[in-house]
Write an enzyme that holds these catalytic residues in place. Structure first.
Site, PDB file in Angstrom:
ATOM      1  N   GLU A 135       0.808  -1.229   0.000  1.00  0.00           N
ATOM      2  CA  GLU A 135       0.000   0.000   0.000  1.00  0.00           C
ATOM      3  C   GLU A 135       0.839   1.275   0.000  1.00  0.00           C
ATOM      4  O   GLU A 135       0.349   2.345  -0.375  1.00  0.00           O
ATOM      5  CB  GLU A 135      -0.944   0.013   1.206  1.00  0.00           C
ATOM      6  CG  GLU A 135      -0.243   0.207   2.553  1.00  0.00           C
ATOM      7  CD  GLU A 135      -1.222   0.259   3.718  1.00  0.00           C
ATOM      8  OE1 GLU A 135      -2.102  -0.624   3.798  1.00  0.00           O
ATOM      9  OE2 GLU A 135      -1.100   1.179   4.554  1.00  0.00           O
TER      10      GLU A 135
ATOM     11  N   HIS B 144      -6.771   2.312   3.786  1.00  0.00           N
ATOM     12  CA  HIS B 144      -6.260   2.477   5.149  1.00  0.00           C
ATOM     13  C   HIS B 144      -6.951   3.657   5.844  1.00  0.00           C
ATOM     14  O   HIS B 144      -6.295   4.605   6.286  1.00  0.00           O
ATOM     15  CB  HIS B 144      -4.737   2.662   5.140  1.00  0.00           C
ATOM     16  CG  HIS B 144      -4.100   2.216   6.427  1.00  0.00           C
ATOM     17  ND1 HIS B 144      -2.921   1.544   6.481  1.00  0.00           N
ATOM     18  CD2 HIS B 144      -4.499   2.347   7.724  1.00  0.00           C
ATOM     19  CE1 HIS B 144      -2.601   1.293   7.737  1.00  0.00           C
ATOM     20  NE2 HIS B 144      -3.559   1.771   8.517  1.00  0.00           N
TER      21      HIS B 144
END
Ligand code: NAI
Length: 332
Positions: A262, A294
Site C-alpha cells: 500500500e 487504510h
C-alpha cells in the site's frame, strides 16, 4: 521541542496543532520518510512518523547522525520501524497504543455489512435506474460464526459488536482475553477458526508469525465461501493467494483496508495515473471485493486521541527523557 512531522496531511496539521497548544515547534513535511527524504528532518530532535514512513536502519542512522533523539509514531502499529537499529543508535521510539478502538472495529463491521448486503453495487445500480435485486442477495448475520484473529483492544471491541448482531464469536490469540471470554467469545485454535468461521476478521499486528497468515494453505482450510476482512496490516494476507481463493470461490467476499504494497498507493490521489501494481488492479476487478485505503482509523475521535497521545509522548520525553508509551526492541 522541534518536531519534524513526515507524511503530513491536512488532518494531521489540524489535529496535531490543536493538541499541541503551541508547546512544541511543529514542522509539517508532506513527503513520506525514506532514505531520500530523511534530510528534510533537518536535525529535528523529534521526528513524527506514520504507517507508511520507512523507518529503516539507514534512515535511523541518518537521523541519529543529524541529532534526532526521538521517533514519535502516530500509529499503534510499529512494524515499519527497525527497532533494533533505533536502540543501537540510542533513539527512543514512542507510539500511540490505544486510541478509539471503535474507529477500526466499526470500519471492519462497515466492510462486512457492505460486502454482505452488496450496498457498494446497489448504490451504483440505483443511481442508474436499475432496481433489479439479482446479485444483491445477502445473509442474516444473526446466527453466523465470526472468527476474530487477535483479540487486543480492537479485536475485543469488534467481537462485542458482532455479539450484538447475534453472531457466535470464536477467536484465536496466543494471549486470550478474560474480558472476551466473559463476553461470550470462545477461543479456538487457528485451524478450527478457519474451518468454522463464516466471516474471518484479522485484528492482529504484523509480526514474523502473522506475515501471510492468510495464504494458500489457510484458504484451503477455510469454510468454502467464507468472507475475509483485513483491517490490521496488509502483509497479514498474501494478496496473490486471496486472488486464487476468490477465483476458486473458496473466498466468498473480501474486505481490505490495508494492502501489503500500500505504501506506493494509499493516502495519495492517483486517479489520473495508471495503477502500476497488477495484483492490486486484479483485486479491484472482483465484484465481491471492497477495498478502502487504510481509513479504518479515520474518525474525529481517533484523530483527536492520536494527536493527544503523540504530543503527550513528546512532552514527556522533553520533561523526563522518557515517552509515555515506548516501543522496545525485540529481545534477541
Ligand atoms: P493490540 O496490541 O491491543 O492487540 C493485538 C492482539 O493480537 C493481541 O491480543 C495479541 O496477543 C494478538 N496477536 C499477536 N499475534 C497473534 C497471532 N499470531 N494470532 C492471533 N492473535 C495474535 O492491538 P490493537 O490496538 O487491537 O490493534 C491491532 C492491529 O490493528 C495493530 O497492530 C495494527 O496493525 C492494526 N491497526 C490498523 C488500523 C487501520 O487504520 N487499519 C489502525 C490501528 C491499528
Amino acid at each position: 521541542m522541534d518536531v519534524a512531522i513526515f507524511s503530513a496531511k491536512p488532518h494531521d496539521r489540524l489535529f496535531l496543532a490543536a493538541a499541541n497548544e503551541g508547546r512544541h515547534e511543529l514542522a509539517f513535511i508532506e513527503a513520506r520518510l525514506s532514505e531520500e527524504t530523511v534530510r528534510f528532518a533537518g536535525g529535528a530532535t523529534c521526528i513524527c512518523a506514520f504507517v507508511n514512513d520507512q523507518v529503516t536502519a539507514p534512515v535511523i542512522g541518518d537521523l541519529a547522525a543529524a541529532g534526532t533523539k526521538l521517533i514519535a509514531l502516530r500509529s499503534a502499529g510499529f512494524n515499519h520501524v527497525d527497532l533494533a537499529a533505533a536502540a543501537a543508535a540510542g533513539l527512543t521510539v514512542g507510539r500511540v497504543p490505544a486510541y478509539s478502538p471503535h474507529a477500526v472495529a466499526e470500519h471492519a463491521v462497515a466492510l462486512i455489512l457492505t460486502l454482505n448486503r452488496n450496498t457498494h453495487r446497489a448504490f451504483n445500480r440505483v443511481r442508474e435506474g436499475n432496481f433489479a435485486l439479482e446479485g444483491l442477495l445477502g445473509f442474516d448475520l444473526c446466527g453466523k460464526t465470526v472468527g476474530v484473529v487477535g483479540t487486543g483492544l480492537i479485536g475485543r471491541t469488534f467481537a462485542g459488536i458482532m455479539l450484538g448482531f447475534g453472531c457466535r464469536v470464536i477467536a484465536s490469540d496466543p494471549f486470550p482475553s478474560e474480558e472476551c471470554t466473559a463476553m461470550g467469545v470462545t477461543y479456538v485454535p487457528f485451524d478450527r477458526l478457519l474451518a468454522e468461521a463464516d466471516i474471518i476478521s484479522l485484528q492482529c499486528p504484523l509480526t514474523p508469525e502473522t506475515h501471510h497468515l492468510i495464504d494458500d494453505d489457510a484458504i484451503a482450510r477455510m469454510k468454502r465461501g467464507a468472507m475475509i476482512v483485513n483491517t490490521s496490516r496488509g502483509a497479514v494476507v498474501d494478496a496473490s493467494a486471496v486472488i486464487r481463493g476468490l477465483k476458486s470461490g473458496m473466498i466468498g467476499a473480501l474486505g481490505l483496508d490495508v494492502y501489503e504494497e500500500e505504501a506506493n498507493l494509499f493516502f495519495e490521489d492517483l486517479s489520473q495515473k495508471p495503477i502500476q501494481d497488477d495484483v492490486f488492479a486484479r483485486l479491484l476487478t472482483f465484484p465481491n471485493v471492497v477495498i478502502t485505503g487504510h481509513q479504518a482509523f479515520f474518525t474525529r475521535e481517533a484523530l483527536t486521541g492520536i494527536a493527544r497521545t503523540t504530543i503527550d509522548n513528546i512532552t514527556a520525553f522533553e520533561d523526563t527523557g522518557r515517552v509515555l508509551h515506548p516501543v522496545l526492541p525485540p529481545v534477541a
